[in-house]
Each structure stands twice: as structure tokens, then as C-alpha cells.
Design a protein around this motif. Structure first.
Motif, PDB file in Angstrom:
ATOM      1  N   ALA A  46       0.697  -1.152  -0.005  1.00 49.83           N
ATOM      2  CA  ALA A  46      -0.090  -0.486  -0.212  1.00 49.83           C
ATOM      3  C   ALA A  46       0.504   1.317  -0.398  1.00 49.83           C
ATOM      4  CB  ALA A  46      -1.025  -0.078   1.061  1.00 49.83           C
ATOM      5  N   PRO A  49       1.072   3.029  -3.621  1.00 54.86           N
ATOM      6  CA  PRO A  49      -0.293   3.653  -4.265  1.00 54.86           C
ATOM      7  C   PRO A  49      -0.908   4.695  -3.137  1.00 54.86           C
ATOM      8  CG  PRO A  49      -0.623   1.264  -4.156  1.00 54.86           C
ATOM      9  CD  PRO A  49       0.888   1.748  -3.263  1.00 54.86           C
ATOM     10  N   ALA A  53      -1.227   7.496  -6.216  1.00 54.15           N
ATOM     11  CA  ALA A  53      -2.630   7.260  -6.143  1.00 54.15           C
ATOM     12  C   ALA A  53      -3.301   8.862  -7.362  1.00 54.15           C
ATOM     13  CB  ALA A  53      -3.794   6.907  -5.841  1.00 54.15           C
ATOM     14  N   ILE A  56      -1.655   8.909 -10.509  1.00 58.11           N
ATOM     15  CA  ILE A  56      -1.437   8.273 -11.437  1.00 58.11           C
ATOM     16  C   ILE A  56      -2.951   8.249 -12.115  1.00 58.11           C
ATOM     17  CG2 ILE A  56      -2.413   5.675 -12.194  1.00 58.11           C
ATOM     18  CD1 ILE A  56      -0.247   4.604  -9.487  1.00 58.11           C
ATOM     19  N   GLY A 100       1.595  -2.655  -5.558  1.00 58.83           N
ATOM     20  CA  GLY A 100       0.827  -2.121  -5.789  1.00 58.83           C
ATOM     21  C   GLY A 100       0.674  -0.794  -6.429  1.00 58.83           C
ATOM     22  N   CYS A 101       1.693  -0.736  -7.164  1.00 58.37           N
ATOM     23  CA  CYS A 101       1.504   0.719  -7.944  1.00 58.37           C
ATOM     24  C   CYS A 101       1.289   0.582  -9.153  1.00 58.37           C
ATOM     25  CB  CYS A 101       3.605   1.169  -8.341  1.00 58.37           C
ATOM     26  SG  CYS A 101       3.110   2.318  -9.454  1.00 58.37           S
ATOM     27  N   ILE A 104      -2.560   0.139  -8.817  1.00 57.62           N
ATOM     28  CA  ILE A 104      -3.597   0.632  -8.996  1.00 57.62           C
ATOM     29  C   ILE A 104      -3.696   1.499  -9.874  1.00 57.62           C
ATOM     30  CG2 ILE A 104      -2.314   3.024  -8.904  1.00 57.62           C
ATOM     31  CD1 ILE A 104      -5.231   2.144  -6.220  1.00 57.62           C
ATOM     32  N   CYS A 105      -2.829   1.039 -10.967  1.00 57.51           N
ATOM     33  CA  CYS A 105      -3.323   1.342 -12.517  1.00 57.51           C
ATOM     34  C   CYS A 105      -4.264   0.826 -13.202  1.00 57.51           C
ATOM     35  CB  CYS A 105      -1.876   1.597 -13.640  1.00 57.51           C
ATOM     36  SG  CYS A 105      -0.416   2.691 -13.150  1.00 57.51           S
ATOM     37  N   THR A 192      -1.035  14.515  -2.935  1.00 56.86           N
ATOM     38  CA  THR A 192      -1.442  14.024  -1.744  1.00 56.86           C
ATOM     39  C   THR A 192      -2.114  14.370  -0.297  1.00 56.86           C
ATOM     40  OG1 THR A 192      -0.339  11.858  -3.483  1.00 56.86           O
ATOM     41  CG2 THR A 192      -1.536  11.265  -0.460  1.00 56.86           C
TER      42      THR A 192
END
Length: 201
Positions: A46, A49, A53, A56, A100-101, A104-105, A192
Motif C-alpha cells: 500500500a 499507491p 494514486a 496516476i 501495489g503501483c 492501482i494503474c 496527496t
């Protein structure tokens, strides 16, 4: 037809994602990792992301859902290949970070695409969520069974095959299948952490 294909892609991605989670912990334990090290592995998924996030999401608006889904699937292949090539704790850590990355994509792209298809948006998103739940059920069961019988290399090897199917589908889907993305409303999301200034959030 469009919805079924995108739900199928989502299902396969979710199966690989949730199938890898118990295997990472089990394999790390077999390598002699401490409880703290396994805890770091579990939480590492996590980390990126959380930080990326929003970035992305902005990339999605620029390059489109098809390309971002493709990049995410390729990233997942790279992530599950690491423990096969380099069976070590640090390879598992790499797997978790990249997974994780990459996931999320895929998920951001697929969710926005499905939400913009013709039809009732609530029902579309509900179908998307339901398919994710099915993947969450199948993934750990499938991977744990394979891991117990054949080991980590076969487990991640099958995950690679599943992801290659996803990549093949995404590459050959015509552009007309990818719904036009709605433009995002202007929001102060330079970072973020800027979201923490939003009292409502």
C-alpha cells in the motif's frame, strides 16, 4: 459485450493480486524472515499507491485507460517475476512495491472505463465491485493450493500466464471498446497530502 470483457480483465487482475498476498507471507516465512519483516512486506503493497494514486489519476487523464491498463499489467508481470528469478526477501519486497503501483494503474483505469460505459452507472460500478470480490475469493484459494503442491515458482509462473492473457486482451481490444473518459473536475490535488487540507475529507 464491452462490460463483460472489462469485468473479465478486472477478474483476472484481482485473482493475481489477491493470489499473491498469502504467498508472499508464506514464502517469506519459509525463507526465515522475522515477524517484523513479514509485516513490512504486507504493508509495502500500500506504500506507493498511498503516495502516487493522485498522480496516476492525472496520468490516466493524459494517456487514456487502455495504455495505463497495459502498463499496469506489464508492471504486475515484472513484480511476480522477481521471486522466480531472485528467490529472496528483497525480491518479495520488490514484488509488493511494484505490485501495489501496477495494480492501482489497472484498477483506476478499469473503474473509470466501466463507469463511463452506457447504462446505469450505479449498476456498472456494482458489477465491477462484485467481480473484484469474486477475484478476492478465487485468488488466495487458487494460489495457496498451487503453492502447497508445486512451490513458489509454479505459483507465480501461473500468475504470469494469467497476466499475459490480460495483456493480449488489452492490446487487441479496439479503441472503440474503451469509453471516452470524462474530464476530471478541477480540484486542488497538487500532492496527496494537500487533500488533508480538505475539512470535508
Amino acid at each position: 459485450m464491452q462490460l463483460a470483457i472489462f469485468l473479465g480483465i478486472h477478474l483476472l487482475v484481482t485473482i493475481v493480486l489477491n493470489g499473491s498476498k498469502p504467498i508472499v507471507s508464506l514464502y517469506a516465512d519459509s525463507l526465515g524472515s522475522s515477524v517484523a519483516e513479514i509485516g513490512i512486506l504486507v504493508s509495502a503493497y500500500a506504500f506507493l499507491p498511498m503516495l502516487l494514486a493522485i498522480k496516476i489519476g492525472k496520468i490516466l487523464d493524459k494517456i487514456g485507460a487502455k495504455r495505463l491498463t497495459l502498463y499496469g499489467a506489464i508492471g504486475m508481470v515484472i513484480s511476480v517475476s522477481a521471486p522466480i528469478l531472485f528467490p529472496s526477501y528483497y525480491a518479495l519486497l520488490f514484488t509488493q512495491l511494484v505490485m501495489g503501483c501496477s495494480v492501482i494503474c489497472c484498477l483506476i483505469s478499469m473503474q473509470k472505463t466501466v463507469g463511463n460505459l452506457d447504462g446505469n452507472r450505479d449498476k456498472l460500478i456494482a458489477s465491477f465491485t462484485l467481480m473484484g470480490s469474486v477475484g478476492e475469493f478465487i485468488g488466495p484459494m487458487k494460489s495457496s493450493f498451487i503453492y502447497e503442491l508445486f512451490g513458489v515458482k509454479y505459483t507465480f509462473g501461473i500468475s504470469i500466464l494469467v497476466l499475459l492473457i490480460v495483456i493480449f486482451i488489452v492490446i487487441f481490444l479496439p479503441k472503440s471498446f474503451w469509453a471516452k473518459l470524462e474530464e476530471s473536475k478541477a480540484v486542488d490535488t497538487n500532492s496527496t497530502f494537500s487533500l488533508l487540507k480538505n475539512k470535508t475529507l
